[in-house]
Design a protein around this motif. Structure first.
Motif, PDB file in Angstrom:
ATOM      1  N   GLU A 172     -39.530 -27.773 -39.434  1.00  0.00           N
ATOM      2  CA  GLU A 172     -39.658 -27.002 -38.200  1.00  0.00           C
ATOM      3  C   GLU A 172     -41.006 -27.340 -37.572  1.00  0.00           C
ATOM      4  OE1 GLU A 172     -38.313 -22.770 -38.287  1.00  0.00           O
ATOM      5  OE2 GLU A 172     -37.862 -23.178 -40.390  1.00  0.00           O
ATOM      6  N   GLU A 173     -41.359 -26.620 -36.522  1.00  0.00           N
ATOM      7  CA  GLU A 173     -42.553 -26.969 -35.743  1.00  0.00           C
ATOM      8  C   GLU A 173     -43.830 -26.969 -36.585  1.00  0.00           C
ATOM      9  OE1 GLU A 173     -40.099 -25.051 -34.795  1.00  0.00           O
ATOM     10  OE2 GLU A 173     -39.635 -25.307 -32.667  1.00  0.00           O
ATOM     11  N   HIS A 174     -43.884 -26.186 -37.664  1.00  0.00           N
ATOM     12  CA  HIS A 174     -45.114 -26.125 -38.466  1.00  0.00           C
ATOM     13  C   HIS A 174     -45.140 -27.141 -39.609  1.00  0.00           C
ATOM     14  CE1 HIS A 174     -42.192 -23.805 -40.578  1.00  0.00           C
ATOM     15  NE2 HIS A 174     -42.985 -23.074 -41.317  1.00  0.00           N
ATOM     16  N   GLN A 199     -31.819 -26.129 -29.111  1.00  0.00           N
ATOM     17  CA  GLN A 199     -32.858 -26.187 -28.066  1.00  0.00           C
ATOM     18  C   GLN A 199     -34.222 -26.538 -28.654  1.00  0.00           C
ATOM     19  OE1 GLN A 199     -32.803 -22.450 -25.991  1.00  0.00           O
ATOM     20  NE2 GLN A 199     -30.816 -22.833 -25.038  1.00  0.00           N
ATOM     21  N   ARG A 200     -34.582 -25.896 -29.770  1.00  0.00           N
ATOM     22  CA  ARG A 200     -35.894 -26.197 -30.378  1.00  0.00           C
ATOM     23  C   ARG A 200     -35.920 -27.612 -30.953  1.00  0.00           C
ATOM     24  NH1 ARG A 200     -36.518 -21.838 -34.513  1.00  0.00           N
ATOM     25  NH2 ARG A 200     -38.149 -23.211 -35.293  1.00  0.00           N
ATOM     26  N   ILE A 205     -37.995 -33.222 -30.361  1.00  0.00           N
ATOM     27  CA  ILE A 205     -37.775 -34.632 -30.011  1.00  0.00           C
ATOM     28  C   ILE A 205     -38.657 -34.995 -28.812  1.00  0.00           C
ATOM     29  CG2 ILE A 205     -36.060 -36.249 -29.082  1.00  0.00           C
ATOM     30  CD1 ILE A 205     -33.990 -34.581 -30.854  1.00  0.00           C
ATOM     31  N   GLU A 206     -38.779 -34.066 -27.867  1.00  0.00           N
ATOM     32  CA  GLU A 206     -39.640 -34.327 -26.706  1.00  0.00           C
ATOM     33  C   GLU A 206     -41.109 -34.413 -27.118  1.00  0.00           C
ATOM     34  OE1 GLU A 206     -38.383 -31.154 -24.146  1.00  0.00           O
ATOM     35  OE2 GLU A 206     -36.532 -32.192 -23.614  1.00  0.00           O
ATOM     36  N   MET A 207     -41.494 -33.636 -28.137  1.00  0.00           N
ATOM     37  CA  MET A 207     -42.907 -33.628 -28.544  1.00  0.00           C
ATOM     38  C   MET A 207     -43.259 -34.754 -29.517  1.00  0.00           C
ATOM     39  SD  MET A 207     -43.843 -29.560 -28.884  1.00  0.00           S
ATOM     40  CE  MET A 207     -42.458 -29.070 -29.889  1.00  0.00           C
ATOM     41  N   TYR A 208     -42.323 -35.100 -30.402  1.00  0.00           N
ATOM     42  CA  TYR A 208     -42.655 -36.040 -31.491  1.00  0.00           C
ATOM     43  C   TYR A 208     -41.903 -37.367 -31.413  1.00  0.00           C
ATOM     44  CZ  TYR A 208     -44.935 -31.932 -33.319  1.00  0.00           C
ATOM     45  OH  TYR A 208     -45.749 -30.844 -33.443  1.00  0.00           O
ATOM     46  N   GLY A 209     -40.995 -37.519 -30.468  1.00  0.00           N
ATOM     47  CA  GLY A 209     -40.239 -38.768 -30.374  1.00  0.00           C
ATOM     48  C   GLY A 209     -39.095 -38.788 -31.370  1.00  0.00           C
ATOM     49  N   THR A 210     -38.501 -39.970 -31.552  1.00  0.00           N
ATOM     50  CA  THR A 210     -37.309 -40.055 -32.404  1.00  0.00           C
ATOM     51  C   THR A 210     -37.555 -40.859 -33.679  1.00  0.00           C
ATOM     52  OG1 THR A 210     -36.576 -42.010 -31.184  1.00  0.00           O
ATOM     53  CG2 THR A 210     -35.679 -39.878 -30.481  1.00  0.00           C
ATOM     54  N   GLU A 235     -27.277 -30.629 -25.341  1.00  0.00           N
ATOM     55  CA  GLU A 235     -28.543 -30.047 -24.866  1.00  0.00           C
ATOM     56  C   GLU A 235     -29.468 -31.156 -24.354  1.00  0.00           C
ATOM     57  OE1 GLU A 235     -29.543 -26.881 -24.554  1.00  0.00           O
ATOM     58  OE2 GLU A 235     -31.647 -27.346 -24.057  1.00  0.00           O
ATOM     59  N   SER A 238     -28.142 -32.630 -21.094  1.00  0.00           N
ATOM     60  CA  SER A 238     -28.292 -31.733 -19.946  1.00  0.00           C
ATOM     61  C   SER A 238     -29.739 -31.675 -19.468  1.00  0.00           C
ATOM     62  CB  SER A 238     -27.797 -30.335 -20.300  1.00  0.00           C
ATOM     63  OG  SER A 238     -28.732 -29.704 -21.146  1.00  0.00           O
ATOM     64  N   ARG A 239     -30.669 -32.078 -20.330  1.00  0.00           N
ATOM     65  CA  ARG A 239     -32.075 -32.138 -19.897  1.00  0.00           C
ATOM     66  C   ARG A 239     -32.408 -33.488 -19.271  1.00  0.00           C
ATOM     67  NH1 ARG A 239     -35.810 -29.384 -24.642  1.00  0.00           N
ATOM     68  NH2 ARG A 239     -34.528 -27.529 -25.002  1.00  0.00           N
ATOM     69  N   HIS A 241     -31.987 -36.544 -20.801  1.00  0.00           N
ATOM     70  CA  HIS A 241     -32.351 -37.616 -21.732  1.00  0.00           C
ATOM     71  C   HIS A 241     -31.297 -38.718 -21.724  1.00  0.00           C
ATOM     72  CE1 HIS A 241     -35.928 -35.782 -23.270  1.00  0.00           C
ATOM     73  NE2 HIS A 241     -35.290 -34.637 -23.417  1.00  0.00           N
TER      74      HIS A 241
END
Ligand SMILES: [Zn+2]
Lengths: 267, 93
Positions: A172-174, A199-200, A205-210, A235, A238-239, A241
């Motif tokens: 997760e994010e942490h 969604q998270r 993926i937007e913050m850390y890439g793939t 998701e 729809s954004r 990507h």
């Protein structure tokens, strides 16, 4: 429709309707790690039967829907507190490792971050080391995840295992950044109430890439969604990507990692 | 990194109602606990209220900061796993 791989799902707990819906949504392959069944098995023989189900029964059930089924074998951390019992189970794993659909050892890891869980984790890492297997790691739930993820990464660093042959799941994010920074692959599990939502996961993926990252449903007998991967793809689409990014996270990356086993195939 | 293609206005348009509903759910959940008449606050609710404060402090990495607030920060393995489950908040927060 773009094909996808769900690299972590417990189909022994799901119905054939789920297989059908997944196939309709584009699923071409899944991998199923050995896990806790919701109750403790009363003997190592219970695991022998479970491993037969994973290596024999489930691939046939999946094939009916055109889905390739592969698995991972281990004793899960929730049944690892009794070290003697866990060792009995570990002793029956090697006879299954040559099965053509067994990709490695997993999902091993920690649950409550106890000393005995750690001993059994280390012994299964040693088994992966001596038999040159890929490793799929389960990280603990909720408040135990941060500590457990760090203990697990330290335990792996004490072996000769190549971090690019180890995937640490349920980040997760942490925890995602430290897992990727230390050279491991990372998995995001898409759950309704815990772990990551679609969604998270899209945010991560937007913050850390793939790179070295995959998504999975970890569908099982609890609140979970076997169609979570296609929902995350939707998701992302729809954004705005690209199809390329969506394909990388839900097909190309699992294909790359799983292919390191030399046994994974989608045809 | 991979940029989200939506403008901030599009993001708000798309997700606002969903998250407005989630805030109301939290409010109704806290009201429900109050109506039960218990004076003692459960450690999980104390943790949840801290998370709500955290939401308002600073702009960046709210999700990570909240997950860290809800994490056990000890580093040594525990002696025995006497339960299998996790409660969602560290017991002494
Ligand atoms: Zn699992």
């Amino acid at each position: 429709m773009m094909a996808y791989i769900d690299p972590h799902i417990h189909m022994v707990s799901r119905t054939t309707d789920d297989y059908q819906r997944m196939a309709q949504a584009g699923c071409v392959a899944i991998t199923e790690p050995a896990f806790w069944a919701g109750f403790d098995r009363s003997s190592s023989q219970g695991f022998f039967d479970y491993f037969r189900q994973l290596t024999d029964t489930e691939p046939k059930r999946a094939a009916t829907y055109g889905i390739k089924h592969h698995c991972w074998l281990c004793i899960n951390p929730k049944e690892a507190e009794d070290v003697g019992f866990a060792r009995e189970v570990i002793s029956i794993i090697p006879e299954f490792l040559d099965c053509p659909t067994v990709l490695g050892i997993g999902e091993i890891g920690l649950n409550k971050n106890s000393k005995n869980e750690l001993i059994i984790l280390e012994e299964q890492l040693a088994l992966a080391e001596s038999t040159n297997q890929l490793v799929l790691v389960h990280t603990p739930h909720l408040e135990d995840k941060l500590k457990g993820t760090n203990l697990i990464m330290d335990a792996i660093d004490n072996t000769s295992l190549d971090p690019t042959r180890v995937l640490i799941d349920h980040v997760e994010e942490h925890t995602i950044k430290s897992v990727l920074d230390r050279g491991f692959w990372a998995g995001m599990t898409l759950y309704p109430d815990s772990k990551c939502t679609p969604q998270r996961a899209a945010d991560c993926i937007e913050m850390y890439g793939t790179e070295r990252l995959w998504i999975n449903s970890a569908g099982d007998w609890g609140p979970s969604d076997p169609l979570a991967v296609p929902k995350c793809r939707l998701e992302l689409a729809s954004r705005g990507h690209s199809e390329e990014l969506i394909n990388t996270i839900s097909f190309g990356n699992p294909l790359d990692f799983l292919s390191k086993s030399g046994k994974f195939s989608i045809s | 990194m991979q940029d989200n293609q939506m403008t901030s206005e599009e993001i708000v348009d798309r997700y606002f109602l969903e998250h407005r509903a989630k805030v109301l759910d939290i409010a109704a959940f806290l009201d429900r606990i109050d109506r039960s008449g218990s004076k003692e606050k459960d450690f999980r609710i104390i943790a949840l209220l801290k998370c709500i404060d955290e939401l308002q402090s600073g702009d960046e990495n709210r999700t990570k900061r909240i997950l860290e607030l809800l994490s056990d920060h000890s580093v040594e393995p525990i002696d025995i796993a006497s339960t299998k489950g996790a409660s969602g908040a560290p017991p002494t927060s």
